[in-house]
Design a protein around this motif. Sequence first.
Motif, PDB file in Angstrom:
ATOM      1  N   ASP A 206       0.827  -1.213   0.000  1.00  0.00           N
ATOM      2  CA  ASP A 206       0.000   0.000   0.000  1.00  0.00           C
ATOM      3  C   ASP A 206       0.859   1.261   0.000  1.00  0.00           C
ATOM      4  N   ARG A 207       1.984   1.214   0.684  1.00  0.00           N
ATOM      5  CA  ARG A 207       2.873   2.370   0.677  1.00  0.00           C
ATOM      6  C   ARG A 207       3.451   2.603  -0.717  1.00  0.00           C
ATOM      7  N   ALA A 208       3.682   1.522  -1.463  1.00  0.00           N
ATOM      8  CA  ALA A 208       4.289   1.638  -2.789  1.00  0.00           C
ATOM      9  C   ALA A 208       3.352   2.256  -3.820  1.00  0.00           C
ATOM     10  N   VAL A 209       2.036   2.085  -3.640  1.00  0.00           N
ATOM     11  CA  VAL A 209       1.101   2.544  -4.670  1.00  0.00           C
ATOM     12  C   VAL A 209       0.196   3.675  -4.188  1.00  0.00           C
ATOM     13  N   GLY A 210       0.434   4.162  -2.980  1.00  0.00           N
ATOM     14  CA  GLY A 210      -0.472   5.134  -2.384  1.00  0.00           C
ATOM     15  C   GLY A 210      -0.791   6.334  -3.245  1.00  0.00           C
ATOM     16  N   HIS A 218      -6.980   3.060  -2.000  1.00  0.00           N
ATOM     17  CA  HIS A 218      -5.958   3.204  -0.964  1.00  0.00           C
ATOM     18  C   HIS A 218      -6.139   2.146   0.132  1.00  0.00           C
ATOM     19  N   ASN A 219      -5.025   1.552   0.506  1.00  0.00           N
ATOM     20  CA  ASN A 219      -4.976   0.575   1.607  1.00  0.00           C
ATOM     21  C   ASN A 219      -5.779  -0.699   1.339  1.00  0.00           C
ATOM     22  N   HIS A 220      -5.941  -1.033   0.077  1.00  0.00           N
ATOM     23  CA  HIS A 220      -6.632  -2.273  -0.276  1.00  0.00           C
ATOM     24  C   HIS A 220      -5.715  -3.297  -0.939  1.00  0.00           C
ATOM     25  N   LEU A 221      -4.557  -2.851  -1.428  1.00  0.00           N
ATOM     26  CA  LEU A 221      -3.705  -3.755  -2.196  1.00  0.00           C
ATOM     27  C   LEU A 221      -3.069  -4.827  -1.307  1.00  0.00           C
ATOM     28  N   GLY A 222      -2.518  -4.433  -0.172  1.00  0.00           N
ATOM     29  CA  GLY A 222      -1.858  -5.400   0.695  1.00  0.00           C
ATOM     30  C   GLY A 222      -2.799  -6.507   1.137  1.00  0.00           C
ATOM     31  N   ILE A 223      -4.001  -6.132   1.538  1.00  0.00           N
ATOM     32  CA  ILE A 223      -4.978  -7.120   2.000  1.00  0.00           C
ATOM     33  C   ILE A 223      -5.382  -8.054   0.859  1.00  0.00           C
ATOM     34  N   ARG A 228      -5.110 -13.436  -1.911  1.00  0.00           N
ATOM     35  CA  ARG A 228      -4.665 -14.315  -2.998  1.00  0.00           C
ATOM     36  C   ARG A 228      -3.678 -15.359  -2.462  1.00  0.00           C
ATOM     37  N   THR A 229      -2.759 -14.924  -1.608  1.00  0.00           N
ATOM     38  CA  THR A 229      -1.745 -15.826  -1.059  1.00  0.00           C
ATOM     39  C   THR A 229      -2.370 -16.837  -0.106  1.00  0.00           C
ATOM     40  N   ALA A 275      -8.241  -7.359   9.268  1.00  0.00           N
ATOM     41  CA  ALA A 275      -8.544  -7.905   7.939  1.00  0.00           C
ATOM     42  C   ALA A 275      -7.904  -9.266   7.692  1.00  0.00           C
ATOM     43  N   LEU A 276      -6.828  -9.572   8.406  1.00  0.00           N
ATOM     44  CA  LEU A 276      -6.060 -10.783   8.120  1.00  0.00           C
ATOM     45  C   LEU A 276      -6.224 -11.857   9.194  1.00  0.00           C
ATOM     46  N   ALA A 277      -7.330 -11.793   9.924  1.00  0.00           N
ATOM     47  CA  ALA A 277      -7.616 -12.823  10.922  1.00  0.00           C
ATOM     48  C   ALA A 277      -7.917 -14.139  10.208  1.00  0.00           C
TER      49      ALA A 277
END
Length: 361
Positions: A206-210, A218-223, A228-229, A275-277
Amino acid sequence: MKATQALHNLGQSLWLDTITRALLDSGTLERYIRELSVTGLTSNPTIFEAAIKGSADYDSSIRQKTQAGLSEDALFFEVALEDLRRAADLFRPIYEATGGTDGFVSLEVSPLLAYDAAQTIRQAKALHAQAGKPNLFIKIPGTPEGLPAIEESIFQGVPVNVTLLFSREQYLAAAEAYLRGLERRLAAGLKPDVPSVASVFVSRWDRAVGDKVPAGLHNHLGIAMMGRTYKAYRDLLESERWRKLAAAGAKPQRALWASTGTKDPKASDVLYIEALAAPDTVNTMPEATLLAFADHGQVSKTMPRDGGDAEAVLAQFSQAGIDLEALAVQLQKEGAEAFVKSWKGLLEQIRQKSAQLEKSS
């Protein structure tokens, strides 16, 4: 019930992404274990650089080791292991109670070896032996050059925390190295019970594409990348290849969500934790994030086993011009470079402290 306990009950391990001597000496880490369900701990060169630079807590140890003739990386590893052995002892009851699944601490090989498999293999084995603790992971970067080192280290019985993973593809490459190491152990008549985790970094996406995508993304890419992983992780655990290893006594290489402190001040400080629980995973978080989650976090849903809407979200980023595959490679390269920078800063800090302490002694 505290949110940290609820997350633990869900089946996710909460690990602390920091270590300092003050954390140990004050009893704070012990309290986090008792009150906040912390069951493990990770470290890296940046963490130790800040710890040594920011206090006099390590001066006595550095002085003694300097006088004993140690310097540079040999001195650092001795100092770091003093902390990590103590932490490992605190987590040892958890390690025993979970049959060696949880209760780990982590020490990273020199970042200068990120692209040198042979030296990484030698150092990983030596550091684990030097530590003398079964619940200590050796962190090896999941760079292409690091993958053979991961496989060989697993084959040799060294527990490995694969670090610097960013994408599904990088995770699967690390998982493949782990599986090959276990399969080689089986073929050699050895038990395939060598533990491992695969650390996939979140917030740096998220910092890379902000500033390169619409505000709505915003703040959706990492999650989404973790979604996917996570699907790939669950699919692997359901594969016939894994079931054969599990039947022989192998433990899953758990997915670990790393870099889960929120970087955007406009976003929730527990964004990635909530989000990652997910069961059968690990979330290693900075101290401030742990305390924030304990204070006001909520466990309201778990990650979908099939990735949920991850692919639809990632498609929006692709449409916005983000080359996800290229960015994953870039982030891994930048991560390795950042650790090298911290490593050099750490060694310079130790040199300066050693010189100052020798003058004052």
